[in-house]
Design a protein around this motif. Structure first.
Motif, PDB file in Angstrom:
ATOM      1  N   LYS A 330      22.031   3.897  35.728  1.00 20.33           N
ATOM      2  CA  LYS A 330      23.414   3.346  35.109  1.00 20.33           C
ATOM      3  C   LYS A 330      23.788   3.360  33.464  1.00 20.33           C
ATOM      4  N   ILE A 331      25.220   4.031  33.265  1.00 17.14           N
ATOM      5  CA  ILE A 331      25.073   3.714  31.623  1.00 17.14           C
ATOM      6  C   ILE A 331      26.477   2.971  32.420  1.00 17.14           C
ATOM      7  N   GLU A 332      26.450   2.972  30.443  1.00 17.45           N
ATOM      8  CA  GLU A 332      27.753   2.428  30.353  1.00 17.45           C
ATOM      9  C   GLU A 332      28.350   2.764  28.568  1.00 17.45           C
ATOM     10  N   ARG A 333      29.304   2.221  28.693  1.00 20.04           N
ATOM     11  CA  ARG A 333      29.732   2.805  27.241  1.00 20.04           C
ATOM     12  C   ARG A 333      29.702   1.931  26.076  1.00 20.04           C
ATOM     13  N   GLN A 334      28.935   2.045  24.970  1.00 21.23           N
ATOM     14  CA  GLN A 334      29.253   1.590  24.069  1.00 21.23           C
ATOM     15  C   GLN A 334      30.360   1.080  22.971  1.00 21.23           C
ATOM     16  N   VAL A 335      30.221  -0.215  23.137  1.00 17.03           N
ATOM     17  CA  VAL A 335      31.985  -1.140  23.087  1.00 17.03           C
ATOM     18  C   VAL A 335      32.264  -0.665  21.295  1.00 17.03           C
ATOM     19  N   GLU A 336      31.698  -0.389  20.885  1.00 20.38           N
ATOM     20  CA  GLU A 336      31.650   1.030  18.990  1.00 20.38           C
ATOM     21  C   GLU A 336      32.469   1.638  19.120  1.00 20.38           C
ATOM     22  N   LYS A 337      31.928   2.712  20.675  1.00 21.19           N
ATOM     23  CA  LYS A 337      32.018   4.387  20.466  1.00 21.19           C
ATOM     24  C   LYS A 337      33.342   3.872  21.101  1.00 21.19           C
ATOM     25  N   SER A 338      34.295   3.109  21.255  1.00 20.78           N
ATOM     26  CA  SER A 338      35.392   3.301  22.570  1.00 20.78           C
ATOM     27  C   SER A 338      36.325   2.114  21.584  1.00 20.78           C
ATOM     28  N   PRO A 339      36.913   2.709  20.355  1.00 23.42           N
ATOM     29  CA  PRO A 339      37.870   1.659  19.712  1.00 23.42           C
ATOM     30  C   PRO A 339      38.827   1.304  19.920  1.00 23.42           C
ATOM     31  N   HIS A 340      39.539   2.020  21.215  1.00 18.93           N
ATOM     32  CA  HIS A 340      41.123   1.662  21.463  1.00 18.93           C
ATOM     33  C   HIS A 340      41.424   0.654  21.638  1.00 18.93           C
ATOM     34  N   PRO A 341      42.693  -0.155  20.874  1.00 22.12           N
ATOM     35  CA  PRO A 341      43.250  -1.056  20.941  1.00 22.12           C
ATOM     36  C   PRO A 341      43.224  -1.374  22.271  1.00 22.12           C
ATOM     37  N   ILE A 342      43.600  -0.670  22.878  1.00 23.10           N
ATOM     38  CA  ILE A 342      43.526  -1.805  24.805  1.00 23.10           C
ATOM     39  C   ILE A 342      42.110  -2.191  25.363  1.00 23.10           C
ATOM     40  N   ASP A 343      41.069  -1.084  25.117  1.00 19.82           N
ATOM     41  CA  ASP A 343      39.648  -2.194  25.063  1.00 19.82           C
ATOM     42  C   ASP A 343      39.332  -3.257  24.494  1.00 19.82           C
ATOM     43  N   ARG A 344      40.190  -3.411  23.725  1.00 20.50           N
ATOM     44  CA  ARG A 344      40.177  -5.037  23.187  1.00 20.50           C
ATOM     45  C   ARG A 344      40.112  -6.013  24.359  1.00 20.50           C
ATOM     46  N   GLU A 345      39.465  -6.865  24.069  1.00 16.93           N
ATOM     47  CA  GLU A 345      40.224  -8.181  24.917  1.00 16.93           C
ATOM     48  C   GLU A 345      41.324  -9.102  24.986  1.00 16.93           C
ATOM     49  N   ASN A 346      41.281  -9.015  22.894  1.00 19.44           N
ATOM     50  CA  ASN A 346      42.377  -9.619  22.908  1.00 19.44           C
ATOM     51  C   ASN A 346      43.772  -9.137  22.148  1.00 19.44           C
ATOM     52  N   PHE A 347      43.332  -7.626  23.546  1.00 20.65           N
ATOM     53  CA  PHE A 347      44.830  -6.767  23.270  1.00 20.65           C
ATOM     54  C   PHE A 347      46.383  -7.801  24.129  1.00 20.65           C
ATOM     55  N   GLU A 348      47.229  -7.546  23.275  1.00 17.94           N
ATOM     56  CA  GLU A 348      48.153  -8.359  22.756  1.00 17.94           C
ATOM     57  C   GLU A 348      49.231  -7.971  24.238  1.00 17.94           C
ATOM     58  N   VAL A 349      49.264  -6.979  24.403  1.00 20.12           N
ATOM     59  CA  VAL A 349      51.008  -6.803  25.179  1.00 20.12           C
ATOM     60  C   VAL A 349      50.285  -6.164  26.726  1.00 20.12           C
ATOM     61  N   ARG A 350      48.642  -7.295  27.964  1.00 17.71           N
ATOM     62  CA  ARG A 350      48.035  -6.152  28.344  1.00 17.71           C
ATOM     63  C   ARG A 350      48.916  -6.227  29.298  1.00 17.71           C
ATOM     64  N   GLU A 351      50.521  -7.268  29.540  1.00 18.99           N
ATOM     65  CA  GLU A 351      50.556  -7.175  30.837  1.00 18.99           C
ATOM     66  C   GLU A 351      51.393  -5.039  31.247  1.00 18.99           C
ATOM     67  N   GLY A 352      51.651  -4.907  30.081  1.00 13.96           N
ATOM     68  CA  GLY A 352      52.506  -4.026  30.245  1.00 13.96           C
ATOM     69  C   GLY A 352      51.228  -2.209  30.857  1.00 13.96           C
ATOM     70  N   ILE A 353      50.133  -2.901  30.634  1.00 13.94           N
ATOM     71  CA  ILE A 353      49.390  -1.490  30.708  1.00 13.94           C
ATOM     72  C   ILE A 353      48.867  -1.402  32.396  1.00 13.94           C
ATOM     73  N   LYS A 354      49.070  -2.070  33.286  1.00 13.30           N
ATOM     74  CA  LYS A 354      48.708  -1.603  34.563  1.00 13.30           C
ATOM     75  C   LYS A 354      47.882  -0.600  34.954  1.00 13.30           C
ATOM     76  N   ASP A 355      47.892   0.006  35.750  1.00 19.33           N
ATOM     77  CA  ASP A 355      47.205   1.189  36.229  1.00 19.33           C
ATOM     78  C   ASP A 355      46.926   2.340  35.005  1.00 19.33           C
ATOM     79  N   LEU A 356      45.761   2.224  34.169  1.00 19.67           N
ATOM     80  CA  LEU A 356      45.309   2.650  32.969  1.00 19.67           C
ATOM     81  C   LEU A 356      45.242   4.893  33.845  1.00 19.67           C
ATOM     82  N   LEU A 357      44.396   4.774  35.067  1.00 20.62           N
ATOM     83  CA  LEU A 357      44.249   5.905  35.896  1.00 20.62           C
ATOM     84  C   LEU A 357      44.884   5.852  37.486  1.00 20.62           C
TER      85      LEU A 357
END
Length: 531
Positions: A330-357
């Motif tokens: 079982k593996i997980e990605r290190q938080v600091e190695k994925s700094p994309h803004p969408i992956d932040r808990e406080n991303f401001e416009v999350r409603e527009g994301i919907k299904d990334l994949l």
């Protein structure tokens, strides 16, 4: 100190304004927010870009970690500090030519108060080249008094092969035929190095003045034609005394640093800026076959190597006993190695994301093409620009016919499109006001906010005439998915590859798969050691 002067993987230019009345869940809000975010290189990248060694250096990095930007900035800096040196910036994807040249010009202008580089001393070269565009191979062959071979020449001599296979053939022959190498360059920077054959590396090194400043950046997961892991000892060999010809400090008695400096001989980049974490993890799962019914195909085979890719191993190990017992890892990605803004808990416009994949399967390809055309038309109606979108596909039979029929479907819905290399100059990636359609070879190195990755069922169906195997097809799948800055829509005929993607989505933010190690893999991509 982090400098905010470089657009890391996001597009250059001013950010767009959100039209009045735009719904809160509009994807355009996400794009506008990301465009207005600060675009920076991190401290590690700034240091690597600005400090270049007097000798070879390898830069290993995941898709979207900024390898191209790093090399471009380094090229501009070297040219500024040593204007008389002869530099070559070499790459394999023809559609990157103008982008790379423009970026070098921009960064050089920042250093030189707006001056233009001396393009006589700083050459931007496609690895092969042709009559209409200069290239490293073509230039070297002519300099040695030889007739450079063309794609047509290769077809006449050995039959139809993949682009990478054809280039390997011409490089192998040129290396044998040259008896006295001319010194043409003081520095060579190679991007997309995973696509180039071992003979090309040797050709490049032999054209360099001392101290052989050869800098190459690669990601073995993106090798479409070549499955080489650019290991210096295997490529360049050893001296009579047994020491590596090119020393990257990986031997047990070697130094990782150039003497008297803090410059490493080999760098590893694992902070992915372009692609959101869930997409990157799913792409790695498909690339390695972690969730494949028939077992894992390729990958890194110990905890330390997973850490270098930016992952933590939470449970399990890669011992022979675990493999034999089919225990789970079982593996997980290190938080600091994925700094994309969408992956932040406080991303401001999350409603527009919907299904990334998003995953969609069909009974036949005509149904797939019709659905994609409808969705693209809806994207444009929602406010996305044609340049926000890219359509690519896993390579397969009758590819040009597939793209032409897709283009007709788009036209029916009023969508203008451009097939790269057919409707445009091969050195350009698309046209203004057109949705870009690109095969996987031309898509590589490029990116878009939303990517349609088509014919994904072909990721498990190697082409016999290309002498492909499933490893290469899965590398194509990885390339297709990691072109996306935010959304990836994967389409195709129903196939076990979609089961793997569904499972990856369900497991997020983890990946859980059967233990494996070097003895059970078809391809090992661990950091190579020079014993």
């Amino acid at each position: 100190m982090v400098e905010n002067t470089v657009a890391e993987t996001l597009p250059s230019g001013s950010s767009r304004q959100i039209p009045e009345g735009m719904p809160a869940d509009s994807p355009l809000r996400v794009i506008c927010y990301l465009e207005s975010s600060l675009k920076i290189l991190d401290e590690q990248q700034q240091e690597i870009a600005s400090k270049y060694p007097d000798g070879p250096q390898r830069i290993r990095g995941l898709a979207g970690t900024g390898k191209t930007i790093l090399l471009v900035k380094r090229a501009a800096k070297i040219h500024y500090e040593h204007p008389d040196w002869k530099l070559a910036f070499v790459f394999f994807t023809r559609s990157l030519y103008n982008q790379i040249k423009e970026r070098i010009s921009t960064y050089y202008g920042e250093l030189s108060e707006g001056r233009e580089p001396n393009w006589d001393n700083l050459k931007v070269l496609h690895a092969w080249g042709g009559k209409e565009r200069d290239g490293f191979y073509r230039r070297l062959a002519i300099e040695c008094g030889m007739q450079p071979k063309t794609v047509k020449d290769v077809e006449n001599e050995i039959g139809k092969v993949s682009p990478g296979g054809a280039f390997k053939y011409v490089c192998n022959i040129l290396e044998i035929e040259i008896t006295n190498f001319p010194i043409l360059y003081d520095v060579i920077l190679i991007d997309e190095a995973q696509d180039l054959p071992a003979s090309f590396y040797r050709l490049a090194r032999n054209t360099l003045s001392e101290p052989k400043r050869l800098y190459w950046a690669y990601d073995e997961a993106q090798g479409i034609d070549s499955l080489i892991v650019p290991d210096a000892t295997k490529i360049f060999g050893r001296n009579p005394d047994g020491t590596p010809v090119v020393d990257l400090g990986l031997a047990s008695n070697g130094s990782f640093f150039y003497e008297g400096t803090n410059i490493r001989k080999s760098e590893n980049l694992n902070r992915c800026y372009r692609t959101p974490k869930s997409l990157l993890m799913a792409a790695h799962a498909v690339n390695m076959g972690l969730l494949r019914q028939g077992g894992v195909l390729q990958g890194v085979s110990n905890q330390q190597e997973w850490k270098k890719l930016g992952y933590n191993v939470l449970e399990g190990d890669f011992s022979d006993a675990s493999v034999k017992a089919r225990k789970q890892v079982k593996i997980e990605r290190q938080v600091e190695k994925s700094p994309h803004p969408i992956d932040r808990e406080n991303f401001e416009v999350r409603e527009g994301i919907k299904d990334l994949l998003a995953l969609q399967t069909f009974h036949d390809e005509s149904e797939e093409q019709e659905w994609i055309a409808q969705q693209v038309a809806k994207d444009l109606q929602a406010g996305l620009a044609p340049s926000d979108l890219m359509i690519t596909a896993i390579a397969a039979e009758k590819e040009q016919d597939y793209f032409c029929r897709l283009q007709e479907a788009l036209k029916y819905y009023g969508v203008k499109s451009c097939i790269v290399g057919t409707d445009s100059d091969p050195s350009e990636f698309g046209k203004p006001d057109c949705v870009t359609i690109a095969n996987i070879y031309r898509a590589k190195g490029n990116e878009a906010w939303k990517v349609y990755a088509c014919r994904f069922h072909c990721a498990t169906q190697p082409s016999a005439w290309k002498k492909e195997n499933e490893l290469q097809k899965r590398n194509e799948a990885f390339v297709a998915m990691t072109r996306a800055r935010v959304w990836c829509v994967v389409t195709g005929l129903e196939n076990p590859i979609f089961d793997e993607l569904r499972t990856a989505k369900e497991q997020f933010p983890f990946l859980i798969f059967p233990a494996f190690n070097k003895n059970s893999l078809k391809r090992v991509i661990d950091e190579q050691k020079s014993e």
